[in-house]
Design a protein around this motif. Structure first.
Motif, mmCIF file in Angstrom:
data_model
loop_
_atom_site.group_PDB
_atom_site.id
_atom_site.type_symbol
_atom_site.label_atom_id
_atom_site.label_comp_id
_atom_site.label_asym_id
_atom_site.label_seq_id
_atom_site.Cartn_x
_atom_site.Cartn_y
_atom_site.Cartn_z
ATOM 1 N N ARG A 199 62.802 64.202 26.559
ATOM 2 C CA ARG A 199 63.220 64.423 27.942
ATOM 3 C C ARG A 199 62.147 65.236 28.661
ATOM 4 O O ARG A 199 61.711 66.285 28.162
ATOM 5 C CB ARG A 199 64.554 65.186 27.955
ATOM 6 C CG ARG A 199 65.082 65.455 29.368
ATOM 7 C CD ARG A 199 66.338 66.309 29.271
ATOM 8 N NE ARG A 199 66.853 66.649 30.581
ATOM 9 C CZ ARG A 199 67.728 65.921 31.250
ATOM 10 N NH1 ARG A 199 68.170 64.801 30.729
ATOM 11 N NH2 ARG A 199 68.167 66.298 32.424
ATOM 12 N N PRO A 200 61.662 64.794 29.826
ATOM 13 C CA PRO A 200 60.599 65.523 30.505
ATOM 14 C C PRO A 200 61.093 66.883 31.005
ATOM 15 O O PRO A 200 62.245 67.034 31.386
ATOM 16 C CB PRO A 200 60.240 64.605 31.684
ATOM 17 C CG PRO A 200 61.461 63.782 31.908
ATOM 18 C CD PRO A 200 62.090 63.596 30.563
ATOM 19 N N HIS A 201 60.211 67.863 30.994
ATOM 20 C CA HIS A 201 60.544 69.206 31.460
ATOM 21 C C HIS A 201 59.829 69.469 32.781
ATOM 22 O O HIS A 201 58.632 69.226 32.924
ATOM 23 C CB HIS A 201 60.117 70.250 30.429
ATOM 24 C CG HIS A 201 60.844 70.112 29.117
ATOM 25 N ND1 HIS A 201 62.137 70.537 28.934
ATOM 26 C CD2 HIS A 201 60.458 69.571 27.929
ATOM 27 C CE1 HIS A 201 62.524 70.285 27.690
ATOM 28 N NE2 HIS A 201 61.518 69.694 27.059
ATOM 29 N N THR A 202 60.580 70.021 33.737
ATOM 30 C CA THR A 202 60.032 70.222 35.067
ATOM 31 C C THR A 202 58.837 71.159 35.047
ATOM 32 O O THR A 202 57.846 70.934 35.743
ATOM 33 C CB THR A 202 61.135 70.794 35.984
ATOM 34 O OG1 THR A 202 62.220 69.875 36.029
ATOM 35 C CG2 THR A 202 60.603 71.010 37.387
ATOM 36 N N VAL A 203 58.890 72.232 34.219
ATOM 37 C CA VAL A 203 57.791 73.198 34.197
ATOM 38 C C VAL A 203 56.504 72.534 33.712
ATOM 39 O O VAL A 203 55.424 72.742 34.286
ATOM 40 C CB VAL A 203 58.168 74.404 33.311
ATOM 41 C CG1 VAL A 203 56.978 75.348 33.170
ATOM 42 C CG2 VAL A 203 59.379 75.135 33.882
ATOM 43 N N HIS A 204 56.613 71.720 32.654
ATOM 44 C CA HIS A 204 55.429 71.029 32.135
ATOM 45 C C HIS A 204 54.855 70.086 33.188
ATOM 46 O O HIS A 204 53.638 70.046 33.403
ATOM 47 C CB HIS A 204 55.807 70.253 30.874
ATOM 48 C CG HIS A 204 54.749 69.297 30.433
ATOM 49 N ND1 HIS A 204 53.568 69.692 29.849
ATOM 50 C CD2 HIS A 204 54.678 67.936 30.525
ATOM 51 C CE1 HIS A 204 52.822 68.642 29.573
ATOM 52 N NE2 HIS A 204 53.470 67.553 29.977
ATOM 53 N N PHE A 205 55.729 69.344 33.849
ATOM 54 C CA PHE A 205 55.261 68.417 34.869
ATOM 55 C C PHE A 205 54.623 69.155 36.038
ATOM 56 O O PHE A 205 53.621 68.721 36.595
ATOM 57 C CB PHE A 205 56.430 67.548 35.368
ATOM 58 C CG PHE A 205 56.633 66.301 34.566
ATOM 59 C CD1 PHE A 205 56.376 65.056 35.102
ATOM 60 C CD2 PHE A 205 57.070 66.362 33.260
ATOM 61 C CE1 PHE A 205 56.552 63.897 34.370
ATOM 62 C CE2 PHE A 205 57.259 65.213 32.511
ATOM 63 C CZ PHE A 205 57.006 63.982 33.061
ATOM 64 N N LEU A 206 55.225 70.274 36.431
ATOM 65 C CA LEU A 206 54.699 71.019 37.570
ATOM 66 C C LEU A 206 53.299 71.543 37.293
ATOM 67 O O LEU A 206 52.427 71.503 38.153
ATOM 68 C CB LEU A 206 55.646 72.179 37.895
ATOM 69 C CG LEU A 206 55.305 73.015 39.133
ATOM 70 C CD1 LEU A 206 55.266 72.138 40.372
ATOM 71 C CD2 LEU A 206 56.307 74.149 39.299
ATOM 72 N N ARG A 207 53.063 72.016 36.064
ATOM 73 C CA ARG A 207 51.733 72.501 35.705
ATOM 74 C C ARG A 207 50.706 71.374 35.790
ATOM 75 O O ARG A 207 49.591 71.564 36.290
ATOM 76 C CB ARG A 207 51.760 73.097 34.294
ATOM 77 C CG ARG A 207 50.461 73.797 33.914
ATOM 78 C CD ARG A 207 50.542 74.370 32.501
ATOM 79 N NE ARG A 207 51.602 75.357 32.389
ATOM 80 C CZ ARG A 207 52.683 75.199 31.633
ATOM 81 N NH1 ARG A 207 52.859 74.076 30.946
ATOM 82 N NH2 ARG A 207 53.590 76.147 31.559
ATOM 83 N N ALA A 208 51.071 70.206 35.296
ATOM 84 C CA ALA A 208 50.152 69.067 35.356
ATOM 85 C C ALA A 208 49.944 68.585 36.783
ATOM 86 O O ALA A 208 48.844 68.175 37.162
ATOM 87 C CB ALA A 208 50.690 67.933 34.482
ATOM 88 N N VAL A 209 50.996 68.646 37.587
ATOM 89 C CA VAL A 209 50.903 68.205 38.982
ATOM 90 C C VAL A 209 49.945 69.088 39.761
ATOM 91 O O VAL A 209 49.117 68.606 40.550
ATOM 92 C CB VAL A 209 52.308 68.208 39.624
ATOM 93 C CG1 VAL A 209 52.213 68.223 41.143
ATOM 94 C CG2 VAL A 209 53.101 66.993 39.180
ATOM 95 N N LEU A 210 50.023 70.393 39.560
ATOM 96 C CA LEU A 210 49.172 71.320 40.313
ATOM 97 C C LEU A 210 47.702 71.179 39.937
ATOM 98 O O LEU A 210 46.829 71.625 40.693
ATOM 99 C CB LEU A 210 49.629 72.757 40.073
ATOM 100 C CG LEU A 210 51.002 73.116 40.633
ATOM 101 C CD1 LEU A 210 51.376 74.548 40.286
ATOM 102 C CD2 LEU A 210 51.046 72.911 42.146
ATOM 103 N N ALA A 211 47.423 70.555 38.795
ATOM 104 C CA ALA A 211 46.038 70.353 38.373
ATOM 105 C C ALA A 211 45.384 69.150 39.048
ATOM 106 O O ALA A 211 44.168 68.967 38.941
ATOM 107 C CB ALA A 211 45.973 70.182 36.853
ATOM 108 N N VAL A 212 46.161 68.328 39.763
ATOM 109 C CA VAL A 212 45.589 67.167 40.458
ATOM 110 C C VAL A 212 44.695 67.659 41.593
ATOM 111 O O VAL A 212 45.077 68.545 42.353
ATOM 112 C CB VAL A 212 46.715 66.260 40.998
ATOM 113 C CG1 VAL A 212 46.138 65.107 41.808
ATOM 114 C CG2 VAL A 212 47.572 65.741 39.861
#
Length: 437
Positions: A199-212
């Protein structure tokens, strides 16, 4: 490209209905029934689900197809509207919006927010880089058309349509849109994402998103680009209502007439971008024009209060002037030209602001989508949802605080503050990364 844009237009149109309902119809309905400007502004708390889109955006990225998400959320919106049709509207003398109505409106926003995540992810994946201008024009124009239908046309028809028939009509529209989401060939051709083991975790996704690349600057811009404009556009019609303009007249004037200008501005923005206008120079030009337009609107409000006059019902539609105030009481003849010109000037001011607001919105959404396409496909829904959430947060904060500022400070200081705030995005734009824009 037409096969892509037509289903997008239909789905974005119904997505705009809840926003128009609660930004156009509900505030005027509450104000006409005696609610204070502060309570009207606090009703925007019903938009809270839109600010929590990051909680389920990773699920849209990783679980199921966009077609299923769109169909289920849109059909759910129709069900909520059907339930709202069975409840009485907010009445005079009530302390606030009834709990049952508020709860269903909250569910309406929840379903619309889920639909928004899935639809934006579809647009990011579906549109080629050369199609971003026309695609975002369709997105903004269709969304605003839906908002105009719910917030303006339905308000003008409310005395004859009734609360129950209004929501039954909305329910039927959502169920038709759900059928479109299920059957549209463009959606059926989209590849289904591979199943995720965890199940995806919002914190993990947010960290990756901010790196774009470009995300932090774009996030700051979309959070602030509506400063001033949003507060003024939500407050100015309410102040006109206080000065004697009727709610149905404002619904037609502000909800339909001004929205036509907003759609025209959005269309012009898409046309200019399709003709290879650079995004940064276009945004700078429009933000300068918007600042000047808001200054003119503020001056008109100051002038109206200086005359001590009011606008009577039917004034705008019939082209009549002001209802005489202090000048008549002093036995003085008011300036006939100035008096008769004010309603038209107020109309022109509001329409101009909507036109420029539509233009800058299309350009901004194109920049958002361009930035999201730099993200990996498994992050694109989450990435665009982050930017869209911040864009909505900026609009809601100013829209909700404008009423409280006007009640506490008075209209004149409030509009002066909004004028200052509208200049900040223009300054921030000077820090834009050229590689992104």
């Amino acid at each position: 490209m037409r096969g892509k844009l037509l289903p997008l237009a239909g789905l974005y149109l119904v997505q705009g209905l809840p926003y128009g309902l609660q930004s156009g119809l509900l505030p005027l309905l509450l104000r006409a029934r005696g609610f204070s400007l502060t309570r009207v502004g606090l009703a925007k708390a019903l938009y809270a689900p839109w600010l929590l889109k990051l909680a389920w955006a990773p699920l849209v990225d990783a679980r199921g197809s966009t077609r299923v998400w769109l169909t289920c959320s849109t059909a759910g919106l129709g069900l909520v509207c059907g339930l709202l049709a069975g409840l009485p509207p907010p009445g005079a003398g009530q302390a606030g919006v009834p709990a049952a109505v508020a709860g269903l409106l909250l569910l309406l926003n929840l379903g619309a927010a889920v639909q928004d995540v899935a639809l934006d992810a579809l647009a990011v994946q579906l549109l080629e880089p050369a199609e971003l201008g026309p695609g975002n024009t369709v997105q903004v124009v269709a969304y605003k058309l839906g908002a105009a239908l719910a917030g303006g046309a339905l308000l003008a028809l409310l005395p004859t349509l009734s609360w129950t028939r209004l929501f039954l009509l909305l329910a039927a529209s959502y169920w038709l849109a759900a059928a479109l989401a299920w059957a549209a060939p463009a959606l059926r051709r989209l590849p289904r994402p591979p199943p995720s083991e965890q199940r995806p975790h919002t914190v993990h996704f947010l960290r990756a998103v901010l790196a774009v690349p470009g995300t932090l600057w774009t996030a700051g811009f979309v959070l602030t680009y509506k400063l001033g404009e949003q507060g003024a556009s939500s407050l100015f019609p309410l102040l006109l209502l206080d000065r004697g303009v009727s709610a149905p007249e404002l619904g037609l004037w502000n909800g339909v007439g001004a929205m036509v200008c907003s759609i025209a501005g959005s269309s012009l923005g898409g046309t200019l971008l399709a003709k290879h206008w650079e995004l940064l120079p276009l945004l700078k030009l429009v933000l300068r024009l918007r600042l000047g337009g808001l200054a003119c609107q503020t001056a008109l409000l100051f002038h109206l209060d200086a005359l001590g006059a009011s606008l009577g019902p039917g004034t705008i539609l019939r082209g009549e002037g002001l209802v005489l105030g202090r000048e008549e009481e002093r036995g003085q003849e008011p300036g006939a030209l100035l008096t008769s010109a004010f309603p038209g000037a107020a109309l022109l001011s509001l329409c101009l602001q909507h036109f420029l607001g539509g233009l800058v919105t299309t350009a901004t959404f194109t920049g958002m989508m361009r930035c999201s396409q730099l993200a990996p496909r498994a992050l694109q829904a989450t990435h665009y949802s982050l930017l869209a959430t911040l864009e909505l947060l900026g609009k809601l904060l100013l829209g909700a605080l404008a009423g409280a500022l006007a009640d506490g400070l008075g209209p004149h200081p409030c509009f002066s503050l909004l004028l200052v705030l509208s200049a900040l995005p223009l300054v921030y734009l000077g820090l834009a990364p050229s590689t992104l824009l």
